[in-house]
Design a protein around this motif. Structure first.
Motif, PDB file in Angstrom:
ATOM      1  N   ALA A 236      32.008  -5.858 -22.007  1.00 35.79           N
ATOM      2  CA  ALA A 236      30.600  -6.189 -22.249  1.00 35.79           C
ATOM      3  C   ALA A 236      29.977  -6.834 -21.009  1.00 35.79           C
ATOM      4  CB  ALA A 236      30.484  -7.122 -23.455  1.00 35.79           C
ATOM      5  N   ALA A 237      30.714  -7.772 -20.404  1.00 41.56           N
ATOM      6  CA  ALA A 237      30.193  -8.441 -19.210  1.00 41.56           C
ATOM      7  C   ALA A 237      30.067  -7.465 -18.047  1.00 41.56           C
ATOM      8  CB  ALA A 237      31.110  -9.608 -18.833  1.00 41.56           C
ATOM      9  N   GLY A 238      31.029  -6.540 -17.918  1.00 42.22           N
ATOM     10  CA  GLY A 238      30.963  -5.552 -16.850  1.00 42.22           C
ATOM     11  C   GLY A 238      29.766  -4.631 -17.001  1.00 42.22           C
ATOM     12  N   ILE A 239      29.495  -4.210 -18.235  1.00 44.00           N
ATOM     13  CA  ILE A 239      28.329  -3.347 -18.481  1.00 44.00           C
ATOM     14  C   ILE A 239      27.026  -4.114 -18.213  1.00 44.00           C
ATOM     15  CG2 ILE A 239      27.056  -2.119 -20.288  1.00 44.00           C
ATOM     16  CD1 ILE A 239      29.835  -1.480 -21.537  1.00 44.00           C
ATOM     17  N   PHE A 240      26.984  -5.378 -18.633  1.00 45.97           N
ATOM     18  CA  PHE A 240      25.797  -6.204 -18.374  1.00 45.97           C
ATOM     19  C   PHE A 240      25.545  -6.346 -16.874  1.00 45.97           C
ATOM     20  CE2 PHE A 240      24.102 -10.405 -17.303  1.00 45.97           C
ATOM     21  CZ  PHE A 240      22.865 -10.344 -17.929  1.00 45.97           C
ATOM     22  N   LEU A 241      26.601  -6.628 -16.110  1.00 45.76           N
ATOM     23  CA  LEU A 241      26.435  -6.792 -14.672  1.00 45.76           C
ATOM     24  C   LEU A 241      26.075  -5.477 -13.989  1.00 45.76           C
ATOM     25  CD1 LEU A 241      29.292  -9.314 -13.770  1.00 45.76           C
ATOM     26  CD2 LEU A 241      26.830  -9.714 -13.715  1.00 45.76           C
ATOM     27  N   SER A 242      26.552  -4.351 -14.532  1.00 43.48           N
ATOM     28  CA  SER A 242      26.154  -3.046 -13.981  1.00 43.48           C
ATOM     29  C   SER A 242      24.650  -2.852 -14.121  1.00 43.48           C
ATOM     30  CB  SER A 242      26.890  -1.911 -14.714  1.00 43.48           C
ATOM     31  OG  SER A 242      28.281  -2.013 -14.528  1.00 43.48           O
ATOM     32  N   GLY A 243      24.108  -3.219 -15.291  1.00 41.25           N
ATOM     33  CA  GLY A 243      22.664  -3.137 -15.483  1.00 41.25           C
ATOM     34  C   GLY A 243      21.919  -4.089 -14.571  1.00 41.25           C
ATOM     35  N   ALA A 244      22.465  -5.300 -14.416  1.00 42.89           N
ATOM     36  CA  ALA A 244      21.836  -6.273 -13.521  1.00 42.89           C
ATOM     37  C   ALA A 244      21.833  -5.763 -12.079  1.00 42.89           C
ATOM     38  CB  ALA A 244      22.583  -7.607 -13.621  1.00 42.89           C
ATOM     39  N   PHE A 245      22.927  -5.119 -11.677  1.00 40.43           N
ATOM     40  CA  PHE A 245      23.008  -4.566 -10.316  1.00 40.43           C
ATOM     41  C   PHE A 245      21.906  -3.530 -10.080  1.00 40.43           C
ATOM     42  CE2 PHE A 245      24.732  -1.078  -7.645  1.00 40.43           C
ATOM     43  CZ  PHE A 245      24.721  -1.744  -6.432  1.00 40.43           C
ATOM     44  N   MET A 246      21.713  -2.628 -11.036  1.00 38.69           N
ATOM     45  CA  MET A 246      20.677  -1.598 -10.868  1.00 38.69           C
ATOM     46  C   MET A 246      19.285  -2.234 -10.785  1.00 38.69           C
ATOM     47  SD  MET A 246      21.980   1.637 -13.163  1.00 38.69           S
ATOM     48  CE  MET A 246      22.525   0.727 -14.613  1.00 38.69           C
ATOM     49  N   LEU A 247      19.048  -3.272 -11.570  1.00 41.10           N
ATOM     50  CA  LEU A 247      17.759  -3.958 -11.529  1.00 41.10           C
ATOM     51  C   LEU A 247      17.555  -4.666 -10.194  1.00 41.10           C
ATOM     52  CD1 LEU A 247      15.235  -4.728 -13.163  1.00 41.10           C
ATOM     53  CD2 LEU A 247      16.472  -6.753 -13.975  1.00 41.10           C
ATOM     54  N   ILE A 248      18.600  -5.325  -9.709  1.00 40.43           N
ATOM     55  CA  ILE A 248      18.521  -6.012  -8.405  1.00 40.43           C
ATOM     56  C   ILE A 248      18.248  -5.022  -7.286  1.00 40.43           C
ATOM     57  CG2 ILE A 248      19.892  -7.276  -6.694  1.00 40.43           C
ATOM     58  CD1 ILE A 248      21.331  -8.610  -9.112  1.00 40.43           C
ATOM     59  N   GLU A 249      18.928  -3.873  -7.331  1.00 37.96           N
ATOM     60  CA  GLU A 249      18.757  -2.874  -6.270  1.00 37.96           C
ATOM     61  C   GLU A 249      17.337  -2.326  -6.239  1.00 37.96           C
ATOM     62  OE1 GLU A 249      21.601  -1.841  -3.936  1.00 37.96           O
ATOM     63  OE2 GLU A 249      21.495  -3.884  -4.683  1.00 37.96           O
ATOM     64  N   ARG A 250      16.732  -2.159  -7.397  1.00 33.95           N
ATOM     65  CA  ARG A 250      15.356  -1.649  -7.444  1.00 33.95           C
ATOM     66  C   ARG A 250      14.383  -2.612  -6.775  1.00 33.95           C
ATOM     67  NH1 ARG A 250      14.419   0.751 -13.579  1.00 33.95           N
ATOM     68  NH2 ARG A 250      15.880   2.502 -13.429  1.00 33.95           N
ATOM     69  N   ARG A 251      14.651  -3.910  -6.895  1.00 31.41           N
ATOM     70  CA  ARG A 251      13.711  -4.927  -6.407  1.00 31.41           C
ATOM     71  C   ARG A 251      14.039  -5.422  -4.998  1.00 31.41           C
ATOM     72  NH1 ARG A 251      12.733  -8.819 -11.728  1.00 31.41           N
ATOM     73  NH2 ARG A 251      11.837  -7.187 -13.071  1.00 31.41           N
ATOM     74  N   SER A 252      15.225  -5.105  -4.500  1.00 29.95           N
ATOM     75  CA  SER A 252      15.656  -5.631  -3.207  1.00 29.95           C
ATOM     76  C   SER A 252      14.945  -4.917  -2.051  1.00 29.95           C
ATOM     77  CB  SER A 252      17.170  -5.481  -3.048  1.00 29.95           C
ATOM     78  OG  SER A 252      17.575  -5.905  -1.777  1.00 29.95           O
ATOM     79  N   LEU A 253      14.526  -5.692  -1.045  1.00 29.40           N
ATOM     80  CA  LEU A 253      13.917  -5.107   0.148  1.00 29.40           C
ATOM     81  C   LEU A 253      14.977  -4.468   1.042  1.00 29.40           C
ATOM     82  CD1 LEU A 253      11.377  -7.956   1.028  1.00 29.40           C
ATOM     83  CD2 LEU A 253      10.911  -5.775  -0.121  1.00 29.40           C
ATOM     84  N   ASP A 254      16.210  -4.938   0.962  1.00 29.84           N
ATOM     85  CA  ASP A 254      17.318  -4.385   1.755  1.00 29.84           C
ATOM     86  C   ASP A 254      18.521  -4.236   0.824  1.00 29.84           C
ATOM     87  OD1 ASP A 254      18.805  -3.447   3.817  1.00 29.84           O
ATOM     88  OD2 ASP A 254      18.718  -5.263   5.038  1.00 29.84           O
ATOM     89  N   PRO A 255      18.503  -3.225  -0.040  1.00 29.02           N
ATOM     90  CA  PRO A 255      19.522  -3.117  -1.096  1.00 29.02           C
ATOM     91  C   PRO A 255      20.921  -2.867  -0.554  1.00 29.02           C
ATOM     92  CG  PRO A 255      18.208  -1.111  -0.998  1.00 29.02           C
ATOM     93  CD  PRO A 255      17.560  -2.101  -0.071  1.00 29.02           C
ATOM     94  N   LEU A 256      21.902  -3.256  -1.352  1.00 33.20           N
ATOM     95  CA  LEU A 256      23.301  -3.026  -0.986  1.00 33.20           C
ATOM     96  C   LEU A 256      23.558  -1.531  -0.806  1.00 33.20           C
ATOM     97  CD1 LEU A 256      26.123  -4.465  -0.729  1.00 33.20           C
ATOM     98  CD2 LEU A 256      26.489  -3.843  -3.105  1.00 33.20           C
ATOM     99  N   VAL A 257      23.004  -0.714  -1.701  1.00 36.63           N
ATOM    100  CA  VAL A 257      23.126   0.740  -1.628  1.00 36.63           C
ATOM    101  C   VAL A 257      21.745   1.325  -1.333  1.00 36.63           C
ATOM    102  CG1 VAL A 257      23.813   2.837  -2.830  1.00 36.63           C
ATOM    103  CG2 VAL A 257      25.009   0.693  -3.304  1.00 36.63           C
ATOM    104  N   PRO A 258      21.473   1.717  -0.082  1.00 34.31           N
ATOM    105  CA  PRO A 258      20.154   2.251   0.263  1.00 34.31           C
ATOM    106  C   PRO A 258      19.800   3.487  -0.551  1.00 34.31           C
ATOM    107  CG  PRO A 258      21.434   1.753   2.243  1.00 34.31           C
ATOM    108  CD  PRO A 258      22.364   1.631   1.074  1.00 34.31           C
TER     109      PRO A 258
END
Length: 464
Positions: A236-258
């Motif tokens: 459950a925590a892994g799935i939650f963090l996966s969703g959080a990662f996608m949200l962070i990447e959308r908002r990041s000016l210099d994302p971990l995965v361009p």
């Protein structure tokens, strides 16, 4: 590195292949020493596999971060840091007198591997131009990784028998020290870290946490039970963090995965193939080890000798793959190799029984091992295709993460398949039952390889 002469490039390729050999060596050198190690330090039958899973979880969870760090902070820096961590952790693992210290040492080894692997790949991909030069270099690098696997089995058996389990840790210390000396001698000093670009720390933490928790659940689930609160919570925590990662990447000016990498069809296909490769070809080594030792009764050294043939074929296939891709293209090379691998797995499964001779296994072993080597190198060639130099590290990290998760998913599923027959088996039939379970798993591996062959059809253009 464009101005580096040919002699120095060969020296660097030798170093990077040596570093890959060190990392792959450790995947199996410890396995052979597990029984003696468990007795000395007090591991139970249920906790002994954590010696392996501690490394796998840390390595899979951190390799994406390691790849991005190589791009932004410097590839030589990350390679040197990874080798240093690997050496220090190996020394601590050999000196450990308790379970806790040793598991921490194994996790730090995993961190070292997560820095070394993408650093070596990105150095090759930026040092050698795309095309036949890079293909040939990746063939040498891939062959070294394959050679490390069988060397680990053989060396683990010899060292454990001669010096005890501690030697399988201590042997890494001089190897990493040599690697560090050569790193500082042949690789140019990195440029100053890029100040205009920053490491996406929130994204890195979310991605690392998500992968670590998911791999932890997949590795430990078969042992403690999928309904365990610990496993359900980790999933459950892994799935939650996966969703959080996608949200962070959308908002990041210099994302971990361009975004440009996500749009790269070759890289996406390579990540899918890497996932399936480790779920199938990668899991086969585990079941062959069980078959040789538990069904056929081989000791550790005999098992290592039994792996000499398939691993030699893997090395040859990895080395040849670069030339095949140059001549025939990525798509056609994969579409030839994958069906050969599937046919080899099925042929091998048919031959597996308590009374089989080693000779009867040779046709299947040879076919599946040749495909193994070719696909391994080809998928990393695909991962680097069309990727800018300043993103080669993260591209390597993406494919390596997919491979690590695939290994955990595949093994969890295949162990369940292999053990599904074992209910109510009477003692005299245990050997036959285990052989039957292994045979079912290897048949499933063949089916998985066939499914993998759809990926280059869908994801790669005809002329790739």
């Amino acid at each position: 590195m464009d101005g580096i002469n040919k002699t120095r490039r060969v020296a660097i390729l030798g170093l990077l292949s040596f570093a890959m050999l060190i990392v792959s060596l450790d995947q199996y050198i410890v396995v052979v020493a597990l029984p003696e190690l468990g007795r000395d330090l007090g591991y139970s039958a249920q906790t002994l596999q954590t010696v392996i899973s501690a490394y796998a979880i840390a390595s899979s969870g951190l390799v994406l971060f390691g790849g991005r760090a190589a791009d932004l902070l410097g590839r030589r820096r990350m390679l040197a840091a990874g080798l240093a961590l690997y050496g220090v952790a190996s020394l601590a693992g050999g000196l450990a007198t308790g379970i806790e210290l040793q598991l921490v040492a194994r996790a730090v080894q995993g961190l070292g591997g997560a820095l070394v692997l993408p650093s070596t790949l990105s150095l090759i991909n930026t040092l050698f131009p795309e095309g036949h030069e890079r293909n040939r270099a990746l063939g040498v690098w891939g062959g070294s990784g394959a050679a490390g696997l069988v060397t680990g089995v053989l060396l683990g058996g010899v060292l454990t028998r001669a010096f005890g389990w501690e030697a399988v840790f201590f042997v890494n210390v001089p190897l990493t020290a040599l690697g560090l000396l050569v790193t500082f001698s042949v690789i140019e000093v990195d440029r100053a870290p890029q100040t205009k670009r920053r490491l996406d720390i929130p994204g890195a933490l979310a991605a690392t946490g998500a992968v670590t928790l998911l791999v932890f659940a997949l590795v430990r689930g078969p042992e403690v039970g999928w309904g365990s609160l610990k496993i359900v919570g980790a999933l459950a925590a892994g799935i939650f963090l996966s969703g959080a990662f996608m949200l962070i990447e959308r908002r990041s000016l210099d994302p971990l995965v361009p975004v440009a990498l996500i749009a790269n069809a070759s890289l996406r296909t390579a990540a899918g193939i890497a996932f399936m490769f480790m779920a199938t070809f990668g899991s086969l080594l585990y079941f062959l080890s069980l078959y040789f030792q538990d069904v056929r009764g081989y000791n550790a050294l005999e098992t290592g000798v039994a792996f000499l043939l398939p691993t030699s074929v893997v090395v040859a296939g990895s080395t040849l793959a670069g030339r095949l891709v140059t001549c025939f293209g990525l798509r056609l090379t994969l579409l030839i190799a994958l069906p050969i691998g599937a046919a080899g797995a099925v042929t091998l499964a048919v031959a597996i029984s308590p009374g089989s001779t080693y000779t009867s296994l040779i046709p299947g072993l040879t076919a599946v091992s040749a495909a193994d080597g070719i696909v391994f190198t080809a998928m990393f060639i695909a991962a680097a295709s069309g990727v800018r130099d300043d993103a080669q590290g993260i591209a390597s990290g993406i494919v390596s993460t997919a491979a690590g998760v695939g290994a955990s998913v595949g093994l969890a599923i295949l162990v369940a398949v292999a053990n599904g027959h074992a209910v109510n088996v009477v003692v005299p039939d245990l050997q036959a039952a285990e052989a039957a379970g292994i045979r079912k798993a290897v048949f499933s591996i063949g089916g998985g390889i066939i499914a993998t062959s759809l990926l280059p059809v869908v994801g790669l253009p005809r002329r790739a």
